[in-house]
Structure formats: C-alpha cells, structure tokens
Design a protein around this motif. Structure first.
Motif, PDB file in Angstrom:
ATOM      1  N   UNK A  28       0.845  -1.200   0.000  1.00  0.00           N
ATOM      2  CA  UNK A  28       0.000   0.000   0.000  1.00  0.00           C
ATOM      3  C   UNK A  28       0.879   1.247   0.000  1.00  0.00           C
ATOM      4  N   UNK A  29       1.998   1.194   0.694  1.00  0.00           N
ATOM      5  CA  UNK A  29       2.934   2.307   0.692  1.00  0.00           C
ATOM      6  C   UNK A  29       3.460   2.589  -0.707  1.00  0.00           C
ATOM      7  N   UNK A  30       3.735   1.519  -1.458  1.00  0.00           N
ATOM      8  CA  UNK A  30       4.293   1.670  -2.804  1.00  0.00           C
ATOM      9  C   UNK A  30       3.347   2.389  -3.755  1.00  0.00           C
ATOM     10  N   UNK A  31       2.032   2.172  -3.597  1.00  0.00           N
ATOM     11  CA  UNK A  31       1.093   2.822  -4.523  1.00  0.00           C
ATOM     12  C   UNK A  31       0.591   4.169  -4.011  1.00  0.00           C
ATOM     13  N   UNK A  32       0.672   4.383  -2.687  1.00  0.00           N
ATOM     14  CA  UNK A  32       0.070   5.583  -2.102  1.00  0.00           C
ATOM     15  C   UNK A  32       1.083   6.648  -1.688  1.00  0.00           C
ATOM     16  N   UNK A  33       2.312   6.222  -1.450  1.00  0.00           N
ATOM     17  CA  UNK A  33       3.303   7.163  -0.938  1.00  0.00           C
ATOM     18  C   UNK A  33       3.208   7.367   0.562  1.00  0.00           C
ATOM     19  N   UNK A  34       2.231   6.734   1.211  1.00  0.00           N
ATOM     20  CA  UNK A  34       2.111   6.791   2.671  1.00  0.00           C
ATOM     21  C   UNK A  34       3.142   5.838   3.263  1.00  0.00           C
ATOM     22  N   UNK A  35       3.810   6.229   4.311  1.00  0.00           N
ATOM     23  CA  UNK A  35       4.844   5.376   4.886  1.00  0.00           C
ATOM     24  C   UNK A  35       4.223   4.117   5.488  1.00  0.00           C
ATOM     25  N   UNK A  36       4.972   3.011   5.483  1.00  0.00           N
ATOM     26  CA  UNK A  36       4.454   1.785   6.115  1.00  0.00           C
ATOM     27  C   UNK A  36       4.052   2.002   7.571  1.00  0.00           C
ATOM     28  N   UNK A  37       4.814   2.833   8.277  1.00  0.00           N
ATOM     29  CA  UNK A  37       4.499   3.101   9.684  1.00  0.00           C
ATOM     30  C   UNK A  37       3.153   3.820   9.821  1.00  0.00           C
ATOM     31  N   UNK A  38       2.905   4.779   8.921  1.00  0.00           N
ATOM     32  CA  UNK A  38       1.635   5.510   8.965  1.00  0.00           C
ATOM     33  C   UNK A  38       0.462   4.608   8.591  1.00  0.00           C
ATOM     34  N   UNK A  39       0.688   3.690   7.652  1.00  0.00           N
ATOM     35  CA  UNK A  39      -0.358   2.733   7.267  1.00  0.00           C
ATOM     36  C   UNK A  39      -0.699   1.827   8.443  1.00  0.00           C
ATOM     37  N   UNK A  40       0.325   1.341   9.122  1.00  0.00           N
ATOM     38  CA  UNK A  40       0.097   0.499  10.296  1.00  0.00           C
ATOM     39  C   UNK A  40      -0.666   1.262  11.375  1.00  0.00           C
ATOM     40  N   UNK A  41      -0.328   2.529  11.555  1.00  0.00           N
ATOM     41  CA  UNK A  41      -1.020   3.344  12.553  1.00  0.00           C
ATOM     42  C   UNK A  41      -2.492   3.511  12.195  1.00  0.00           C
ATOM     43  N   UNK A  42      -2.775   3.761  10.912  1.00  0.00           N
ATOM     44  CA  UNK A  42      -4.154   3.908  10.478  1.00  0.00           C
ATOM     45  C   UNK A  42      -4.953   2.627  10.726  1.00  0.00           C
ATOM     46  N   UNK A  43      -4.365   1.493  10.368  1.00  0.00           N
ATOM     47  CA  UNK A  43      -5.084   0.225  10.456  1.00  0.00           C
ATOM     48  C   UNK A  43      -5.212  -0.280  11.891  1.00  0.00           C
ATOM     49  N   UNK A  44      -4.132  -0.176  12.654  1.00  0.00           N
ATOM     50  CA  UNK A  44      -4.110  -0.786  13.983  1.00  0.00           C
ATOM     51  C   UNK A  44      -4.475   0.205  15.084  1.00  0.00           C
TER      52      UNK A  44
END
Length: 203
Positions: A28-44
């Motif tokens: 998701x980071x690769x297509x969105x430019x959102x950092x993996x850490x921020x993605x994890x924060x959003x989801x978890x």
C-alpha cells in the motif's frame, strides 16, 4: 455417550491460508506514498482494520480515508489489490477438506475477514467452494470472540453445538467456542489437525 459429529468448522487465516501483514504496509505504501508506519497506525492504532472486518466501514469508506491521507491519486482497485495480495494457501489442508467433504460432513467457514480479502480469495482459493456455509465477520457485524458470530456459526452448522468440531489458530477463539458448547481444538498444522479428526473418527 459417544458424540457423533456432523459439522466441521474452520477458521480461514493461518489455517487454510497464511498471510503477511507486512506486505500490506509495504504494498500500500508503494502505490500511495504513505509510509508503512503511517499505514500500520491507520489500520491498527486507529482501529480501521477491526472496523472494516466488522462491517462498520465500507470498502469505499476505507479507500477514501487512505486516499485523503495520500499526496497522490491511486484507484480503489489498485488499493485493494495491494492490500489483499498477501496470501499463500496452506496446501496440506486441501486433502483434509476434500476427505471430510467426501465423507459427507457439513463444512462451515468461520472467519474474521474483510470484503476485499474475501473477494480476493474467492477467486484464488478453489477449496472455498467445498464449504456449505460461510460465516464472515463483516457480514455478521461482529468479530470473534463475540458471541454473535459463534451463534451464527452454530445456526449455519444445522446441528447441536456439541456435534460440531472447530479449529482455529487463536487460543482465545477456541476458548470462546467451547463456552458455546462446540468441540474445538487449537490449530497448529495439518498433521496435528488430522490426528484430532481421526481421534473423533471424522477421518
């Protein structure tokens, strides 16, 4: 008195398929430019993962949250493919399910899952066609170990709880199933499950 089992209930994740959450963050980071850490924060941390799996957020709603957090555009299709291409079939489970089906047992799937993940697997996991009923958290509106999802599984089993055998890789979910009267064992691997099934004369 010997219990005669009529239905076998299976968890999905880490039982029928293995999954890698780290791939969600990186893809998701690769297509969105959102950092993996921020993605994890959003989801978890913001609990979007649980809200999506329990049907409280729609697919479109989840996509819009991530799109608004990104500095660039990406399609809903690309987003959910990146978030769903994380599964690997547990191949040794295929002959076990096939054998149970041939012996006439009713098969029920009981899973905490999301619309995107289940749609993705429906087209890529042929053994799902063996199941007579599928109890999915986002359709029930509750996640294991909530009593509502176990009640739905028992109804789908079309027999008494003690006539069901259930396996799951999460100990908490096994304990909850047993409180509902379901015969349940923790899943570790296919050979151990086979021994549980043979002990109960299911195989």
């Amino acid at each position: 008195m010997t219990v005669v089992h009529k239905t076998v209930i299976f968890d999905l994740g880490n039982v029928l398929v293995f999954f890698n959450l780290e791939k969600i963050y990186s893809q998701v980071s690769a297509i969105s430019g959102i950092s993996p850490q921020a993605i994890q924060e959003l989801l978890i941390q913001r609990k979007l993962h649980g809200a999506y799996e329990s049907g409280k957020i729609s697919s479109e709603g989840l996509y819009k949250i991530f799109l608004s957090a990104s500095a660039k555009f990406f399609t809903q299709e690309d987003f959910f493919f990146a978030a769903s291409d994380i599964f690997q079939p547990n191949e040794p489970m295929i002959p076990l399910l096939t054998a149970l089906k041939k012996k006439g047992f009713r098969l029920v799937l009981l899973s905490n899952t999301s619309p995107a993940h289940f749609e993705f697997l429906t087209h890529r996991l042929p053994i799902l066609k063996l199941f007579d009923a599928k109890i999915l958290s986002f359709e029930v509106g509750a996640l294991k170990p909530h009593h509502r999802i176990y009640s739905a599984a028992i109804e789908a089993a079309q027999c008494s709880p003690h006539e069901c055998f259930y396996t799951d890789d999460i100990p908490e979910f096994i304990i909850a199933a047993r409180t509902h009267g379901i015969d349940a064992e923790i899943f570790t691997d296919a050979p151990k499950l086979q021994s549980h099934l043979e002990k109960r004369q299911l195989l």
